[in-house]
Design an enzyme around this catalytic site. Sequence first.
Site, PDB file in Angstrom:
ATOM      1  N   ASN A  12       3.494   2.901  -7.687  1.00 63.21           N
ATOM      2  CA  ASN A  12       3.527   4.051  -6.787  1.00 63.21           C
ATOM      3  C   ASN A  12       4.961   4.570  -6.782  1.00 63.21           C
ATOM      4  O   ASN A  12       5.834   3.979  -6.159  1.00 63.21           O
ATOM      5  CB  ASN A  12       3.091   3.590  -5.384  1.00 63.21           C
ATOM      6  CG  ASN A  12       3.199   4.693  -4.358  1.00 63.21           C
ATOM      7  OD1 ASN A  12       3.471   5.845  -4.681  1.00 63.21           O
ATOM      8  ND2 ASN A  12       2.995   4.340  -3.094  1.00 63.21           N
ATOM      9  N   LYS A  14       6.104   7.231  -5.557  1.00 62.45           N
ATOM     10  CA  LYS A  14       6.448   7.948  -4.317  1.00 62.45           C
ATOM     11  C   LYS A  14       7.190   9.247  -4.639  1.00 62.45           C
ATOM     12  O   LYS A  14       6.881   9.907  -5.626  1.00 62.45           O
ATOM     13  CB  LYS A  14       7.238   7.019  -3.385  1.00 62.45           C
ATOM     14  CG  LYS A  14       6.481   5.704  -3.130  1.00 62.45           C
ATOM     15  CD  LYS A  14       7.027   4.890  -2.000  1.00 62.45           C
ATOM     16  CE  LYS A  14       6.194   3.623  -1.851  1.00 62.45           C
ATOM     17  NZ  LYS A  14       6.591   2.801  -0.710  1.00 62.45           N
ATOM     18  N   HIS A  96      -2.257   5.902   2.044  1.00 65.25           N
ATOM     19  CA  HIS A  96      -1.050   5.066   2.070  1.00 65.25           C
ATOM     20  C   HIS A  96      -0.435   5.146   3.471  1.00 65.25           C
ATOM     21  O   HIS A  96      -0.482   6.192   4.114  1.00 65.25           O
ATOM     22  CB  HIS A  96      -0.058   5.561   1.007  1.00 65.25           C
ATOM     23  CG  HIS A  96       1.096   4.631   0.820  1.00 65.25           C
ATOM     24  ND1 HIS A  96       2.152   4.592   1.704  1.00 65.25           N
ATOM     25  CD2 HIS A  96       1.350   3.684  -0.111  1.00 65.25           C
ATOM     26  CE1 HIS A  96       3.002   3.649   1.308  1.00 65.25           C
ATOM     27  NE2 HIS A  96       2.544   3.093   0.206  1.00 65.25           N
ATOM     28  N   GLU A  98       2.450   5.493   4.426  1.00 67.03           N
ATOM     29  CA  GLU A  98       3.449   6.558   4.596  1.00 67.03           C
ATOM     30  C   GLU A  98       2.772   7.894   4.866  1.00 67.03           C
ATOM     31  O   GLU A  98       3.309   8.736   5.591  1.00 67.03           O
ATOM     32  CB  GLU A  98       4.370   6.602   3.365  1.00 67.03           C
ATOM     33  CG  GLU A  98       5.345   5.419   3.388  1.00 67.03           C
ATOM     34  CD  GLU A  98       5.823   4.957   2.025  1.00 67.03           C
ATOM     35  OE1 GLU A  98       5.655   5.692   1.035  1.00 67.03           O
ATOM     36  OE2 GLU A  98       6.361   3.828   1.952  1.00 67.03           O
ATOM     37  N   GLU A 166      -1.759  -3.405   2.212  1.00 69.96           N
ATOM     38  CA  GLU A 166      -0.311  -3.244   2.291  1.00 69.96           C
ATOM     39  C   GLU A 166       0.136  -3.347   3.747  1.00 69.96           C
ATOM     40  O   GLU A 166       0.053  -2.356   4.498  1.00 69.96           O
ATOM     41  CB  GLU A 166       0.107  -1.879   1.743  1.00 69.96           C
ATOM     42  CG  GLU A 166      -0.252  -1.660   0.303  1.00 69.96           C
ATOM     43  CD  GLU A 166       0.654  -0.626  -0.358  1.00 69.96           C
ATOM     44  OE1 GLU A 166       1.272  -0.960  -1.364  1.00 69.96           O
ATOM     45  OE2 GLU A 166       0.760   0.494   0.169  1.00 69.96           O
ATOM     46  N   GLY A 172       8.745  -1.853   1.259  1.00 77.86           N
ATOM     47  CA  GLY A 172      10.141  -1.451   1.077  1.00 77.86           C
ATOM     48  C   GLY A 172      11.145  -2.273   1.866  1.00 77.86           C
ATOM     49  O   GLY A 172      12.311  -1.898   1.978  1.00 77.86           O
ATOM     50  N   SER A 211       6.632  -5.012  -1.160  1.00 79.65           N
ATOM     51  CA  SER A 211       7.751  -5.827  -1.662  1.00 79.65           C
ATOM     52  C   SER A 211       7.346  -6.804  -2.767  1.00 79.65           C
ATOM     53  O   SER A 211       7.860  -7.920  -2.841  1.00 79.65           O
ATOM     54  CB  SER A 211       8.447  -6.564  -0.515  1.00 79.65           C
ATOM     55  OG  SER A 211       9.018  -5.631   0.396  1.00 79.65           O
TER      56      SER A 211
HETATM   57  P1  PGA Z   1       7.266  -1.494  -2.117  1.00 76.32           P
HETATM   58  O1  PGA Z   1       6.156  -0.351  -1.815  1.00 76.32           O
HETATM   59  O2  PGA Z   1       6.803  -2.245  -3.339  1.00 76.32           O
HETATM   60  O3  PGA Z   1       8.537  -0.729  -2.352  1.00 76.32           O
HETATM   61  O4  PGA Z   1       7.323  -2.373  -0.905  1.00 76.32           O
HETATM   62  C1  PGA Z   1       4.786  -0.627  -1.978  1.00 76.32           C
HETATM   63  C2  PGA Z   1       3.992   0.599  -1.613  1.00 76.32           C
HETATM   64  O5  PGA Z   1       4.341   1.309  -0.680  1.00 76.32           O
HETATM   65  O6  PGA Z   1       2.968   0.892  -2.270  1.00 76.32           O
END
Ligand code: PGA
Length: 248
Positions: A12, A14, A96, A98, A166, A172, A211
């Site tokens: 992803n 982003k 997601h 976010e 997730e 993150g 992560s």
């Molecule tokens: P990350 O993000 O691996 O940076 O924690 C995962 C995601 O949001 O899909």
Amino acid sequence: MTPGVRPLIAGNWKMHGTLASVRELAEGVAAGTAPGADLLVCPAFVHLSPVAAALQGKAVALGAQDCHANPKGAHTGDVSAPMLADLGASFVILGHSERRADHGETDAEVRAKAEAGLASKLTPVVCVGESEAQRLAGEAEEVVAGQLTGSLPDGFAAAGGVVAYEPVWAIGTGRTPTEEDIAAMHARIRAELEKRFGQAGSTLRILYGGSVKPGNAKAILALPHVDGALVGGASLVAADFLAIAAAA
Ligand code: PGA
């Protein structure tokens, strides 16, 4: 892993990258090999076409990070599922955390978007996950079960839809749940999928995200009912993404 299910390692990207950097990243991923897993990369909308070109003829699938619930219409700034399919996408990430946080997306909206994705033959990757407060309150499994009920459309299993667990607090942050907690949640998600979809729910892919790095991928991917990973930060470096795929 679920026996007989081929893992999916999804990147992803982003809201990252320039035209030059995403081309380089896509070429780097496409140059690698991942005998044990399917690979998927999900760039920003504006980078779908150049990434599709870079992946031409390679065994790396293309996905988007969202779509509108309607196939077309007066929706300034939005992108429809048919547009994504037209550019060569075969997957779409939906719900997601976010997007749930930044755009207030509800389970009902995620479900409508997933239906739109299915109508355009896109495989939805529907994201669910609890907040830290919900986990500390002991509500994590109930929250995720509720998100699944609300977000997954009826045609999800027949189309081979993907669920991504997730935990919001692990995205993150460099923090991950314990292996026991990941395994427990994935077992619960499997049970929910089987309850809803019967036998078809037993082989749907359930990804872990939050992560995931080369250093922790092997242990996470070895857990029961963890059928791949949704990778954010580490997917922006081709070697790291491929190292995660090699752990599958
Ligand atoms: P990350 O993000 O691996 O940076 O924690 C995962 C995601 O949001 O899909």
